[in-house]
Design a protein around this motif. Structure first.
Motif, PDB file in Angstrom:
ATOM      1  N   GLY A   1       5.230   2.977  -0.437  1.00 55.91           N
ATOM      2  CA  GLY A   1       6.077   3.233   0.714  1.00 55.91           C
ATOM      3  C   GLY A   1       7.480   2.723   0.451  1.00 55.91           C
ATOM      4  O   GLY A   1       7.796   2.284  -0.656  1.00 55.91           O
ATOM      5  N   SER A   2       8.312   2.748   1.466  1.00 58.11           N
ATOM      6  CA  SER A   2       9.690   2.296   1.290  1.00 58.11           C
ATOM      7  C   SER A   2       9.763   0.818   0.935  1.00 58.11           C
ATOM      8  O   SER A   2      10.660   0.388   0.220  1.00 58.11           O
ATOM      9  CB  SER A   2      10.491   2.556   2.571  1.00 58.11           C
ATOM     10  OG  SER A   2      10.527   3.942   2.852  1.00 58.11           O
ATOM     11  N   TRP A   3       8.794   0.037   1.428  1.00 55.55           N
ATOM     12  CA  TRP A   3       8.832  -1.410   1.174  1.00 55.55           C
ATOM     13  C   TRP A   3       7.470  -1.989   0.783  1.00 55.55           C
ATOM     14  O   TRP A   3       7.350  -3.190   0.569  1.00 55.55           O
ATOM     15  CB  TRP A   3       9.341  -2.140   2.426  1.00 55.55           C
ATOM     16  CG  TRP A   3       8.566  -1.793   3.672  1.00 55.55           C
ATOM     17  CD1 TRP A   3       8.834  -0.795   4.551  1.00 55.55           C
ATOM     18  CD2 TRP A   3       7.381  -2.441   4.162  1.00 55.55           C
ATOM     19  NE1 TRP A   3       7.903  -0.751   5.567  1.00 55.55           N
ATOM     20  CE2 TRP A   3       7.002  -1.767   5.355  1.00 55.55           C
ATOM     21  CE3 TRP A   3       6.618  -3.515   3.729  1.00 55.55           C
ATOM     22  CZ2 TRP A   3       5.888  -2.140   6.099  1.00 55.55           C
ATOM     23  CZ3 TRP A   3       5.500  -3.885   4.489  1.00 55.55           C
ATOM     24  CH2 TRP A   3       5.155  -3.202   5.655  1.00 55.55           C
ATOM     25  N   TRP A   4       6.448  -1.162   0.659  1.00 54.66           N
ATOM     26  CA  TRP A   4       5.115  -1.650   0.345  1.00 54.66           C
ATOM     27  C   TRP A   4       4.484  -0.794  -0.745  1.00 54.66           C
ATOM     28  O   TRP A   4       4.944   0.297  -1.061  1.00 54.66           O
ATOM     29  CB  TRP A   4       4.220  -1.633   1.590  1.00 54.66           C
ATOM     30  CG  TRP A   4       4.139  -0.291   2.263  1.00 54.66           C
ATOM     31  CD1 TRP A   4       4.926   0.191   3.269  1.00 54.66           C
ATOM     32  CD2 TRP A   4       3.217   0.782   1.959  1.00 54.66           C
ATOM     33  NE1 TRP A   4       4.569   1.472   3.610  1.00 54.66           N
ATOM     34  CE2 TRP A   4       3.517   1.854   2.828  1.00 54.66           C
ATOM     35  CE3 TRP A   4       2.167   0.922   1.049  1.00 54.66           C
ATOM     36  CZ2 TRP A   4       2.812   3.049   2.810  1.00 54.66           C
ATOM     37  CZ3 TRP A   4       1.455   2.114   1.027  1.00 54.66           C
ATOM     38  CH2 TRP A   4       1.785   3.172   1.901  1.00 54.66           C
TER      39      TRP A   4
ATOM     40  N   TYR B   1       5.594  12.470   0.097  1.00 55.77           N
ATOM     41  CA  TYR B   1       5.280  12.997   1.420  1.00 55.77           C
ATOM     42  C   TYR B   1       6.288  12.418   2.407  1.00 55.77           C
ATOM     43  O   TYR B   1       6.313  11.218   2.649  1.00 55.77           O
ATOM     44  CB  TYR B   1       3.854  12.631   1.824  1.00 55.77           C
ATOM     45  CG  TYR B   1       2.816  13.260   0.927  1.00 55.77           C
ATOM     46  CD1 TYR B   1       2.389  14.555   1.135  1.00 55.77           C
ATOM     47  CD2 TYR B   1       2.284  12.552  -0.148  1.00 55.77           C
ATOM     48  CE1 TYR B   1       1.449  15.145   0.302  1.00 55.77           C
ATOM     49  CE2 TYR B   1       1.342  13.125  -0.985  1.00 55.77           C
ATOM     50  CZ  TYR B   1       0.922  14.421  -0.750  1.00 55.77           C
ATOM     51  OH  TYR B   1       0.004  15.002  -1.582  1.00 55.77           O
ATOM     52  N   VAL B   2       7.123  13.267   2.917  1.00 54.64           N
ATOM     53  CA  VAL B   2       8.166  12.842   3.842  1.00 54.64           C
ATOM     54  C   VAL B   2       8.009  13.644   5.136  1.00 54.64           C
ATOM     55  O   VAL B   2       7.356  14.687   5.149  1.00 54.64           O
ATOM     56  CB  VAL B   2       9.568  13.068   3.243  1.00 54.64           C
ATOM     57  CG1 VAL B   2       9.759  12.229   2.000  1.00 54.64           C
ATOM     58  CG2 VAL B   2       9.795  14.538   2.921  1.00 54.64           C
ATOM     59  N   PRO B   3       8.579  13.149   6.233  1.00 50.34           N
ATOM     60  CA  PRO B   3       8.510  13.924   7.477  1.00 50.34           C
ATOM     61  C   PRO B   3       9.049  15.333   7.254  1.00 50.34           C
ATOM     62  O   PRO B   3       9.943  15.547   6.422  1.00 50.34           O
ATOM     63  CB  PRO B   3       9.397  13.130   8.443  1.00 50.34           C
ATOM     64  CG  PRO B   3       9.380  11.738   7.899  1.00 50.34           C
ATOM     65  CD  PRO B   3       9.311  11.890   6.408  1.00 50.34           C
TER      66      PRO B   3
ATOM     67  N   SER C   1      -0.892   7.728   6.437  1.00 52.90           N
ATOM     68  CA  SER C   1       0.430   7.189   6.722  1.00 52.90           C
ATOM     69  C   SER C   1       1.233   8.105   7.645  1.00 52.90           C
ATOM     70  O   SER C   1       1.238   9.322   7.478  1.00 52.90           O
ATOM     71  CB  SER C   1       1.212   6.970   5.419  1.00 52.90           C
ATOM     72  OG  SER C   1       2.498   6.476   5.701  1.00 52.90           O
ATOM     73  N   GLU C   2       1.912   7.508   8.601  1.00 43.14           N
ATOM     74  CA  GLU C   2       2.794   8.256   9.489  1.00 43.14           C
ATOM     75  C   GLU C   2       4.249   8.115   9.079  1.00 43.14           C
ATOM     76  O   GLU C   2       5.140   8.628   9.753  1.00 43.14           O
ATOM     77  CB  GLU C   2       2.601   7.776  10.931  1.00 43.14           C
ATOM     78  CG  GLU C   2       1.201   8.067  11.473  1.00 43.14           C
ATOM     79  CD  GLU C   2       1.031   7.632  12.909  1.00 43.14           C
ATOM     80  OE1 GLU C   2       1.996   7.066  13.463  1.00 43.14           O
ATOM     81  OE2 GLU C   2      -0.051   7.863  13.483  1.00 43.14           O
ATOM     82  N   GLU C   3       4.499   7.410   7.996  1.00 42.19           N
ATOM     83  CA  GLU C   3       5.849   7.278   7.478  1.00 42.19           C
ATOM     84  C   GLU C   3       5.907   7.911   6.099  1.00 42.19           C
ATOM     85  O   GLU C   3       4.900   8.388   5.572  1.00 42.19           O
ATOM     86  CB  GLU C   3       6.242   5.800   7.396  1.00 42.19           C
ATOM     87  CG  GLU C   3       5.336   4.984   6.476  1.00 42.19           C
ATOM     88  CD  GLU C   3       5.721   3.513   6.458  1.00 42.19           C
ATOM     89  OE1 GLU C   3       6.465   3.120   5.546  1.00 42.19           O
ATOM     90  OE2 GLU C   3       5.279   2.791   7.357  1.00 42.19           O
TER      91      GLU C   3
END
Length: 386
Positions: free
Chosen positions: A135-138, A180-182, A116-118
């Motif tokens: 994820g934020s929406w998935w 895991y965040v940027p 993931s890149e997000e």
């Protein structure tokens, strides 16, 4: 776990079975934080580390056992005074590890996290080993109660990693969530020689580093090869439009009033982690007077770290960069910035992410001494009252 991405994806592509050992709890001093990972494949190949060598041998055997049995296991390692240097955390901490044999069902959510890149969170049920990527929406992977998914998303928003106990009675579930965040941002203003050194150490600490200066002749990629990006723009204008958050650190190194004052008027009103400005005592006093004249409040000015860095006595650009980095780390982690030899108490702060610790029950099922370790072996069912 993401530090093992290349190797784990190779194992996935080759269909190689492996077990994953993850630090899920730390009490007192320990070399690695929750989320540190070690993996062992079916042939005994090891990648990663969870303790800097202290418990690797014991965890290696747990991984081999999990591969043989197909069952996850949790184990708590505590310091033993009797055989302090035999095996274990001679630093005096307690470390809990979750060892999980990776099944074909786990590969999809694991790959979602690794690729993931997000921002993404990995959720694992510490009883069954069921795995979910959120994820934020998935979401992808095993089925979890929506309360677990909501908790994972809340932790992801904060960039938090840790254990959570969700639900009650027979519907209670204990999960470990890894967010895991940027990487956090470090923005260095002023394309001077000190900026090059600060940029290098910022990247070393894991920041995404931007150098910004209005002077095109100085703000070049050749002068700042360690920066992730170099921006030619007036600092205050760039800062007003670029995304920042509560982890962002701003290092103002221009020590020129025409750049500093407009920039700090913006910086000191942003919800960032750190704002530091370089300059002599005289420069600092002049800068503060100009900022007050510009309408800055005392509360806003109190957010400024100036002169920038800790008092290490350094003179070179590299020594100055160490002083700046040390101040940022101390602020970020709540350190005293004093010599450890002059302090008492634990070296590392307690793990604040753990809401409740089921790994150290009041009545453990069994405690055994193992080559210098106090080992509390937890089976994968809840302990019933004795």
């Amino acid at each position: 776990m993401r530090d093992l991405t290349a190797e784990l994806l190779e194992w996935h592509a080759a269909g190689r079975p492996y077990a994953l050992a993850t630090v899920i709890g730390v009490t007192g001093s320990a070399p690695r934080a929750p989320g540190a990972t070690l993996a062992v494949d079916i042939d005994g190949t090891v990648i990663g580390s969870i303790s800097g060598g202290c418990v690797e041998g014991a965890v290696y055997e747990l991984c081999r056992e999990a591969l043989r049995t197909g069952r996850p296991v949790r184990e708590t390692f505590g310091y033993s005074d009797d055989e302090a240097f035999a095996v274990g955390l001679t630093c005096g901490g307690v470390l809990e590890v979750f060892v999980q044999p990776i099944t074909p069902e786990d590969l999809v959510p694991l790959e979602a996290v690794l690729r993931s890149e997000e921002q993404v969170a990995l959720v694992r049920d510490l009883n069954t080993g069921a795995t979910l990527a959120v994820g934020s929406w998935w979401k992808i992977g095993a089925t979890f109660d929506e309360a677990v998914v909501a908790q994972a998303r809340a932790m992801l928003e904060m960039g938090a990693t840790g254990r959570r106990i969700i639900g009650c009675a027979d519907r209670e579930v204990t999960v470990f969530v890894e967010s895991y965040v940027p990487p956090p941002r470090m923005i260095v203003f002023g394309a001077i020689d000190f900026a090059a050194a600060v940029t290098r150490i910022g990247r070393f600490l894991g920041y995404h580093v931007t150098v910004c200066d209005a002077r095109r002749v100085f703000a070049t990629r050749a002068r700042f090869p360690d920066a992730h990006e170099v921006v030619v723009e007036w600092p205050n204008r760039y800062l007003a439009r670029t995304p920042v958050d509560s982890r962002t650190v701003l290092c103002v190194l221009t020590h020129d009033a025409k750049f500093d004052v407009p920039l700090l008027e913006v910086a000191l009103r942003l919800p960032v982690a750190y704002v530091g400005a370089m300059g002599s005592r005289r420069t600092h006093e002049d800068r503060m007077a100009r900022l007050r004249a510009a309408g800055m409040t005392e509360s806003e000015l109190a957010q400024l770290h100036s002169p920038i860095g800790l008092d290490l006595g350094g003179r070179t650009a590299e020594e100055t960069a160490v002083a700046v980095a040390a101040e940022i780390v101390a602020l970020r982690r709540g350190g005293s910035a004093r010599s450890l030899s002059a302090t008492n108490g634990p070296i590392h702060a307690a793990d604040g992410d753990i809401v409740r610790d089921p790994a150290v029950p009041q009545r453990p099922r069994g405690v055994a001494e193992h080559r210098g370790w106090s080992i509390i072996r937890n089976d994968l069912r809840r302990d019933r009252p004795a």
